[in-house]
Write an enzyme that holds these catalytic residues in place. Structure first.
Site, PDB file in Angstrom:
ATOM      1  N   ASP A 178       0.871  -1.178   0.000  1.00  0.00           N
ATOM      2  CA  ASP A 178       0.000   0.000   0.000  1.00  0.00           C
ATOM      3  C   ASP A 178       0.905   1.223   0.000  1.00  0.00           C
ATOM      4  O   ASP A 178       2.126   1.101  -0.070  1.00  0.00           O
ATOM      5  CB  ASP A 178      -0.958  -0.033   1.202  1.00  0.00           C
ATOM      6  CG  ASP A 178      -2.325   0.548   0.842  1.00  0.00           C
ATOM      7  OD1 ASP A 178      -2.355   1.720   0.426  1.00  0.00           O
ATOM      8  OD2 ASP A 178      -3.332  -0.165   0.946  1.00  0.00           O
ATOM      9  N   HIS A 249      -2.855   3.197  -4.540  1.00  0.00           N
ATOM     10  CA  HIS A 249      -2.259   2.699  -3.288  1.00  0.00           C
ATOM     11  C   HIS A 249      -0.826   2.195  -3.511  1.00  0.00           C
ATOM     12  O   HIS A 249      -0.439   1.149  -2.981  1.00  0.00           O
ATOM     13  CB  HIS A 249      -3.130   1.589  -2.678  1.00  0.00           C
ATOM     14  CG  HIS A 249      -4.388   2.123  -2.065  1.00  0.00           C
ATOM     15  ND1 HIS A 249      -4.393   2.887  -0.920  1.00  0.00           N
ATOM     16  CD2 HIS A 249      -5.691   2.011  -2.436  1.00  0.00           C
ATOM     17  CE1 HIS A 249      -5.647   3.221  -0.606  1.00  0.00           C
ATOM     18  NE2 HIS A 249      -6.457   2.706  -1.515  1.00  0.00           N
ATOM     19  N   GLU A 316      -9.721   2.576  -5.222  1.00  0.00           N
ATOM     20  CA  GLU A 316      -9.403   3.954  -4.871  1.00  0.00           C
ATOM     21  C   GLU A 316      -8.217   4.516  -5.658  1.00  0.00           C
ATOM     22  O   GLU A 316      -7.318   5.132  -5.098  1.00  0.00           O
ATOM     23  CB  GLU A 316      -9.124   4.046  -3.361  1.00  0.00           C
ATOM     24  CG  GLU A 316     -10.340   3.630  -2.539  1.00  0.00           C
ATOM     25  CD  GLU A 316     -10.078   3.606  -1.040  1.00  0.00           C
ATOM     26  OE1 GLU A 316     -11.004   3.950  -0.296  1.00  0.00           O
ATOM     27  OE2 GLU A 316      -8.984   3.224  -0.595  1.00  0.00           O
ATOM     28  N   ASP A 409     -12.294  -2.765  11.173  1.00  0.00           N
ATOM     29  CA  ASP A 409     -11.685  -1.531  11.705  1.00  0.00           C
ATOM     30  C   ASP A 409     -12.784  -0.588  12.221  1.00  0.00           C
ATOM     31  O   ASP A 409     -12.505   0.286  13.044  1.00  0.00           O
ATOM     32  CB  ASP A 409     -10.801  -0.839  10.660  1.00  0.00           C
ATOM     33  CG  ASP A 409     -11.425  -0.739   9.285  1.00  0.00           C
ATOM     34  OD1 ASP A 409     -12.218  -1.632   8.904  1.00  0.00           O
ATOM     35  OD2 ASP A 409     -11.133   0.230   8.573  1.00  0.00           O
TER      36      ASP A 409
HETATM   37  C1  ACM Z   1     -10.791  -0.766   0.374  1.00  0.00           C
HETATM   38  O1  ACM Z   1     -11.323  -0.749   1.499  1.00  0.00           O
HETATM   39  N1  ACM Z   1     -10.198   0.316  -0.092  1.00  0.00           N
HETATM   40  C2  ACM Z   1     -10.820  -1.940  -0.442  1.00  0.00           C
END
Ligand code: ACM
Length: 542
Positions: A178, A249, A316, A409
């Protein structure tokens, strides 16, 4: 009463008698049962101090392990039958995996101390007289762990594989890269770990928090570490699905190899491994050089991970730099594409073909639907059910992991004491009532739902105790959703689940899991003064 989690399909014949394990108890392991035999002797042997020496199937005082084609026919490869009488235990799997899941049930029946690593004095090891028939609802029962935002050292990963096995989960989605860190050694590109595996400092709390931890943070798995992790997982019938996140990412990779970024838009040589959270614009350049580079990465990855599925991320990816980049715009023209979404689809489609040519299957986050889904792609549906529904209707396989339900989370209580509270309140009961197959799908479409996974993103989980706190007890509820054939969400017996959880906390205690107690965080589990980002109001799925 048994207090099994996940709940088994069918339990009968519970008597008041017991099979008692003692120094004379033997294990008769039939053909194909070696892995479970090894596991039983290692784990139950350690917990009980019993030798569990090899014996014959027709002896008394024996635990008999077998692979049984009848069980395979009735319950599938992952199904099992367990029969306990005062004289003997017979565990039969449809295949080696089913046998292993049956061994997990057997361990639960022995009580919480069976989860310790050395025997306590004067314990009796009794299995209640019982017959169990059991099989999973889904073939994909996953846990995704983000080891990029915070690195989890190898021993922690092995521990999580044990925790997954204890809950009959079988897919470990390993989020290895990431913006904040590259965590796997790639021999061809040493700077990915030399530069990309650590950052100078780290935002402490949500990105709006003013706090920093000025301690450098880093770590990575060597290729031998990965081989060990994969083999340890395989021994537990868990498949490791690696994720290399592209084309977004990717700042850690660009910090290591600046030519991977959009050099005609920004000075990528000034980028460092990212030290805060969110979505950033520094994405991969859609060039041949980038494709060749990542083919080199995936070549090494395929040697390390035998998994059929390889995850390429795809989530994203901000398109701002591609809009500004003459190189990216030229590529769009040259390929006859409509826009930047199609450029991302082209990028993902390249790896779909590349993986398929090597006998593997591409899986990506649901953004890979934008600009057209690659031919062989499977979708991890995370922004809700919609991506998964669209993919299943188009004949693609799907793993359901909507953030509104199974992102661990997210905080698990509305109380002010939740450590660094993020997102919606998702209680144990909310997770228990999660349904992976949306009602809108026809039975044919629903067959494309391979299963489900819980995702653990670690921006605000700086160590394994924080990961435990967010993950447990909710992973136990999730495991029951993934394994057991539960009724519709509203009809699920959460009271009975809580009753069984009372026993399960004892198992988690013996395993040393720092779960969230039902009464709320212990003092040292709180993070007073560290800013989170709670979202108030009703959850969007209700
Ligand atoms: C993600 O939560 N960006 C896959």
């Amino acid at each position: 009463m048994t207090e099994l989690i996940p709940a088994p399909g069918h339990v009968t014949g519970q008597g008041s008698r017991f099979f008692e394990l003692g120094p004379a108890t033997r294990v008769a392991a039939g053909e194909g049962t070696e892995r479970t035999e090894r596991w039983l002797r290692a784990s139950l042997g350690a917990a009980t101090g019993l030798a569990l020496t090899p014996g014959q199937a027709d002896e008394a005082d024996v635990i008999r392990l077998s692979i049984d084609p009848v069980v395979a026919k009735d319950l599938g490869e992952e199904g099992y039958r367990l029969a306990v009488t005062p004289e003997a235990v017979h565990l039969a799997g449809g295949g080696p995996a089913g046998l292993f899941w049956g061994a997990q049930t057997l361990r639960q029946l022995l009580g919480p101390d069976a989860y310790r690593r050395a025997p306590l004095p004067d314990r009796q090891w009794r299995l209640p007289e019982i017959q169990v028939q059991d099989a999973p609802r889904f073939r994909w029962r996953g846990l995704m762990l983000d080891v990029s935002r915070h690195f989890m050292p190898k021993d922690g990963v092995l521990r999580y594989l044990d925790l997954m096995a204890a809950h009959k989960l079988n897919i470990f989605h390993f989020h290895l890269t990431d913006d904040q860190g590259w965590r796997v050694e790639i021999r061809k590109y040493p700077r990915l770990t030399e530069v990309g595996s650590w950052r100078a400092r780290t935002k402490f709390g949500h990105r709006a928090s003013p706090l920093w931890d000025d301690k450098p943070h880093g770590g990575y798995y060597t290729q031998d570490d990965i081989r060990e992790i994969v083999a340890y997982a395989a021994e537990r019938h868990i498949t490791v699905v690696p994720e290399i996140d592209v084309p977004g990412h990717s700042q850690a990779a660009i910090a290591a190899y600046p030519e991977l970024g959009n050099t005609d838009v920004i000075d990528t040589s000034a980028l460092t491994v990212w030290d805060t959270w969110g979505i950033n614009p520094n994405v991969l350049a859609p060039t041949d050089n980038t494709l060749r580079f990542y083919e080199g990465v995936f070549e090494e990855l395929l040697e390390l991970f035998p998994s059929e599925f390889i995850h390429v991320g795809g989530d994203e990816c901000l398109k701002d730099q591609w809009r500004q980049s003459p190189t990216a715009q030229e590529r769009i023209r040259e390929l006859g594409l409509k826009d930047e979404d199609e450029l991302q689809a082209w990028f993902i489609g390249h790896f779909d073909k590349w993986l398929a040519a090597r006998g593997r299957r591409l899986i990506g986050w649901d953004e890979i639907l934008e600009g057209g889904l690659a031919k062989g792609a499977t979708v991890s549906s995370w922004r809700g059910y919609a991506g998964g529904i669209a993919a299943a209707r188009a004949g693609h396989d799907v793993v359901m992991c909507p953030e509104q339900q199974v992102y661990l989370d997210h905080r698990q209580d509305a109380g002010a004491d939740e450590p660094v509270p993020i997102g919606y309140v998702r209680t144990l009961e909310d997770v228990y009532r999660f349904e992976p197959v949306p009602a809108e799908l026809t039975p044919d479409e629903a067959r494309h739902v391979l299963g489900t996974q819980a995702n653990v993103w670690t921006e605000v989980m700086e160590d394994h105790a924080r990961v435990d706190y967010q993950t447990f007890p909710r992973l136990a509820a999730f495991a029951e959703v993934a394994w057991s054939s539960l009724p519709a969400p509203a009809e699920r017996d959460f009271v009975d689940f809580e009753r069984r959880m009372a026993a399960h906390y004892g198992r988690l205690d013996a395993l040393g899991v720092a779960y969230r107690p039902p009464t709320g965080p212990r003092p040292w589990q709180r993070r007073p003064g560290v800013l989170g980002r709670p979202i108030d109001g009703p959850p969007p799925n209700k």
